[in-house]
Design a protein around this motif. Structure first.
Motif, PDB file in Angstrom:
ATOM      1  N   ALA A 285      -6.555  11.604   6.966  1.00  0.00           N
ATOM      2  CA  ALA A 285      -7.574  11.671   7.338  1.00  0.00           C
ATOM      3  C   ALA A 285      -8.912  12.559   6.667  1.00  0.00           C
ATOM      4  N   LEU A 286      -9.568  11.832   5.859  1.00  0.00           N
ATOM      5  CA  LEU A 286     -10.811  12.707   5.142  1.00  0.00           C
ATOM      6  C   LEU A 286     -12.056  12.591   6.069  1.00  0.00           C
ATOM      7  N   SER A 287     -12.263  13.708   6.984  1.00  0.00           N
ATOM      8  CA  SER A 287     -13.405  13.535   7.840  1.00  0.00           C
ATOM      9  C   SER A 287     -14.393  14.951   7.453  1.00  0.00           C
ATOM     10  N   GLY A 288     -15.604  14.830   8.046  1.00  0.00           N
ATOM     11  CA  GLY A 288     -16.571  15.653   7.842  1.00  0.00           C
ATOM     12  C   GLY A 288     -16.247  17.153   8.511  1.00  0.00           C
ATOM     13  N   GLY A 289     -15.442  16.949   9.536  1.00  0.00           N
ATOM     14  CA  GLY A 289     -14.990  18.345  10.302  1.00  0.00           C
ATOM     15  C   GLY A 289     -14.028  18.213  11.088  1.00  0.00           C
TER      16      GLY A 289
ATOM     17  N   GLY B  76      -8.481   6.121  21.541  1.00  0.00           N
ATOM     18  CA  GLY B  76      -9.240   4.880  20.859  1.00  0.00           C
ATOM     19  C   GLY B  76     -10.130   4.817  19.920  1.00  0.00           C
ATOM     20  N   LYS B  77     -10.103   5.840  18.837  1.00  0.00           N
ATOM     21  CA  LYS B  77     -10.872   5.967  17.786  1.00  0.00           C
ATOM     22  C   LYS B  77     -10.211   5.405  16.602  1.00  0.00           C
ATOM     23  N   VAL B  78     -11.055   5.453  15.481  1.00  0.00           N
ATOM     24  CA  VAL B  78     -10.327   4.720  14.402  1.00  0.00           C
ATOM     25  C   VAL B  78      -9.442   5.120  13.777  1.00  0.00           C
ATOM     26  N   VAL B  79      -9.482   6.724  13.651  1.00  0.00           N
ATOM     27  CA  VAL B  79      -8.451   7.517  12.935  1.00  0.00           C
ATOM     28  C   VAL B  79      -7.104   7.340  13.485  1.00  0.00           C
ATOM     29  N   SER B  80      -6.891   7.465  14.913  1.00  0.00           N
ATOM     30  CA  SER B  80      -5.754   7.197  15.546  1.00  0.00           C
ATOM     31  C   SER B  80      -5.447   5.851  15.546  1.00  0.00           C
ATOM     32  N   GLY B  81      -6.310   4.978  15.676  1.00  0.00           N
ATOM     33  CA  GLY B  81      -5.681   3.482  15.721  1.00  0.00           C
ATOM     34  C   GLY B  81      -5.384   3.011  14.294  1.00  0.00           C
ATOM     35  N   VAL B  82      -5.803   3.495  13.317  1.00  0.00           N
ATOM     36  CA  VAL B  82      -5.339   3.376  11.801  1.00  0.00           C
ATOM     37  C   VAL B  82      -4.046   3.750  11.727  1.00  0.00           C
ATOM     38  N   GLY B  83      -3.877   5.013  12.201  1.00  0.00           N
ATOM     39  CA  GLY B  83      -2.842   5.974  11.916  1.00  0.00           C
ATOM     40  C   GLY B  83      -1.590   5.372  12.566  1.00  0.00           C
TER      41      GLY B  83
ATOM     42  N   VAL C  25       0.870  -1.215  -0.001  1.00  0.00           N
ATOM     43  CA  VAL C  25       0.011   0.000  -0.132  1.00  0.00           C
ATOM     44  C   VAL C  25       0.871   1.287  -0.016  1.00  0.00           C
ATOM     45  N   SER C  26       0.310   2.338  -0.741  1.00  0.00           N
ATOM     46  CA  SER C  26       1.242   3.437  -1.109  1.00  0.00           C
ATOM     47  C   SER C  26       0.833   4.345   0.023  1.00  0.00           C
ATOM     48  N   VAL C  27      -0.534   4.658   0.036  1.00  0.00           N
ATOM     49  CA  VAL C  27      -1.373   5.512   0.976  1.00  0.00           C
ATOM     50  C   VAL C  27      -2.388   5.045   1.535  1.00  0.00           C
ATOM     51  N   VAL C  28      -2.950   5.113   2.828  1.00  0.00           N
ATOM     52  CA  VAL C  28      -4.092   4.891   3.554  1.00  0.00           C
ATOM     53  C   VAL C  28      -4.891   6.099   3.597  1.00  0.00           C
ATOM     54  N   VAL C  29      -6.261   5.975   3.584  1.00  0.00           N
ATOM     55  CA  VAL C  29      -7.449   6.876   3.654  1.00  0.00           C
ATOM     56  C   VAL C  29      -8.213   6.556   4.756  1.00  0.00           C
ATOM     57  N   THR C  30      -8.349   7.275   5.892  1.00  0.00           N
ATOM     58  CA  THR C  30      -9.355   7.030   6.661  1.00  0.00           C
ATOM     59  C   THR C  30     -10.096   8.391   7.111  1.00  0.00           C
ATOM     60  N   GLY C  31     -10.749   8.064   8.260  1.00  0.00           N
ATOM     61  CA  GLY C  31     -11.724   9.363   8.417  1.00  0.00           C
ATOM     62  C   GLY C  31     -12.860   8.805   9.429  1.00  0.00           C
ATOM     63  N   GLU C  32     -13.593   9.943   9.661  1.00  0.00           N
ATOM     64  CA  GLU C  32     -14.736   9.925  10.637  1.00  0.00           C
ATOM     65  C   GLU C  32     -15.617  11.198  10.312  1.00  0.00           C
ATOM     66  N   GLY C  33     -16.817  11.262  10.925  1.00  0.00           N
ATOM     67  CA  GLY C  33     -17.664  12.113  11.023  1.00  0.00           C
ATOM     68  C   GLY C  33     -16.937  13.637  11.517  1.00  0.00           C
TER      69      GLY C  33
END
Length: 378
Positions: free
Chosen positions: A320-324, A301-308, A284-292
């Motif tokens: 991280a592409l997030s709603g805000g 303990g949230k998804v974004v930090s866990g994946v990071g 994998v070259s780049v991972v895209v994660t995110g949340e509302g």
């Protein structure tokens, strides 16, 4: 170039799986020859079982169990491979099963969660992971334990039903009828709160109001929970208030820890382990994660930090592409997140952003991939 998409759901608007399809559409527009893969992720709350089932090609197993007020409800657990199960207590004992008028933690019970655990054990699953967010109960886990064969008695020797109102009455505990498969099984509890069982930051005063308790009820439940804590200490020789997370799910965390010898772990870390996330990072070259919404809480303990954090170990950049973005979002840079972007493209009301969530997400994804294209060409 190969992308991995691993976003949390944008609650109420876009599912984890849908973010992946939108990202794939945007990625192909900008990088026609790219490869991509996705994995559904969750942090131990709503959607956890579905995320694990999707990633591991598991299956839902449905059972009729007792809901928070005793009426029968259809609940499910996820069966993964041979002998492994994952379940959400909210499926059997959660707030969404009650309307606001029905919420009363004096009368709700986690019995259905115990029935779901028992069903998984009897189906041959001796490795059980339990997500305990979203409970409608404040019974100290007594209801759950009763479904597994534990009996609670008052001072007159009368057996208790295990509701929140029984906390103040319990005097003795009989584990002689414990389901025999419990001793053979290994339990993991997905818990992202650190609240103790009792006290100002305990189960009752922190979460009781949202479960329908008024101030008088909160005081009564807290007195009962403090009494229950003393009974547990007399029985097991352990003060659960010294253990973070025992106040989760109205005290279910304490019950599972003491009676089932469960290990309390971060929800996102457990999910990433269950879906073998590291294996998905190969090439994998780049991972895209995110949340509302991403803010300082996302680091805990949230998804974004866990994946990071998992990607940081392998030096893979994460967007991280997030709603805000909210206060403290920049702390995520210390947890493996390389850059952050928002889906909103101008000043707008929250209602408007929610109404056009998919449209905004796709537009932001295209902008994000075009920025990556610039970086590739530098």
């Amino acid at each position: 170039m190969k992308f991995l998409f691993a976003s949390d759901s944008f609650k109420g608007t876009i599912s984890s799986a849908r973010t992946a399809s939108l990202l794939a559409e945007a990625a192909r527009d900008v990088f026609p020859e790219c490869q991509w893969d996705f994995v559904e992720v969750a942090d131990g709350g709503e959607g956890t079982v579905d995320a694990v089932i999707a990633a591991q090609k598991g299956e839902r197993v449905w059972r009729e169990v007792s809901g928070p007020l005793g009426a029968s409800v259809s609940a499910f657990y996820g069966r993964i491979g041979k002998g492994q199960a994952v379940l959400e207590m909210a499926s059997a004992s959660g707030l969404p099963l009650l309307n606001e008028a029905e919420r009363n933690p004096l009368r709700t019970s986690s019995y259905g969660t115990g029935e779901l655990i028992r069903a998984a054990l009897e189906d041959g699953c001796l490795s059980v992971a339990i997500a305990i967010g979203g409970s409608a109960t404040n019974d100290g886990g007594m209801g759950c334990l009763r479904a597994l064969g534990v009996r609670f008695f008052d001072g007159e020797g009368c057996e208790l039903s295990g509701y929140g109102e029984d906390l103040e009455r319990v005097q003795t505990i009989d584990c002689s009828g414990f389901h025999p498969l419990v001793a053979k099984a290994r339990f993991t509890v997905m818990c992202d709160v650190t609240n103790p069982l009792t006290g100002p930051n305990g189960a009752t005063y922190t979460f009781g109001k949202q479960k329908g308790a008024d101030p008088e009820m909160l005081d009564r439940l807290e007195r009962g929970m403090e009494h229950y804590r003393q009974v547990l200490e007399n029985t097991f020789g352990i003060d659960v208030n010294t253990i973070p997370g025992t106040g989760a799910a109205g005290g279910l965390g304490a019950a599972l820890l003491l009676f089932l010898k469960a290990e309390l772990k971060s929800g996102i870390e457990t999910v990433l382990d269950l879906i073998h996330f590291e294996e998905r990072l190969d090439g994998v070259s780049v991972v895209v994660t995110g949340e509302g919404r991403t803010d300082w809480q996302s680091a805990f303990g949230k998804v974004v930090s866990g994946v990071g954090k998992r990607c940081q170990k392998q030096n893979i950049p994460v967007i991280a592409l997030s709603g805000g973005l909210g206060p403290g979002a920049e702390t995520l840079y210390q947890h493996g997140i390389t850059s952050m972007m928002t889906t909103v493209n101008g000043p707008m009301a929250l209602e408007e952003a929610l109404e056009h969530a998919e449209e905004l997400y796709l537009d932001a994804a295209r902008r994000m991939f075009r920025m990556l294209q610039i970086g590739q060409n530098l």
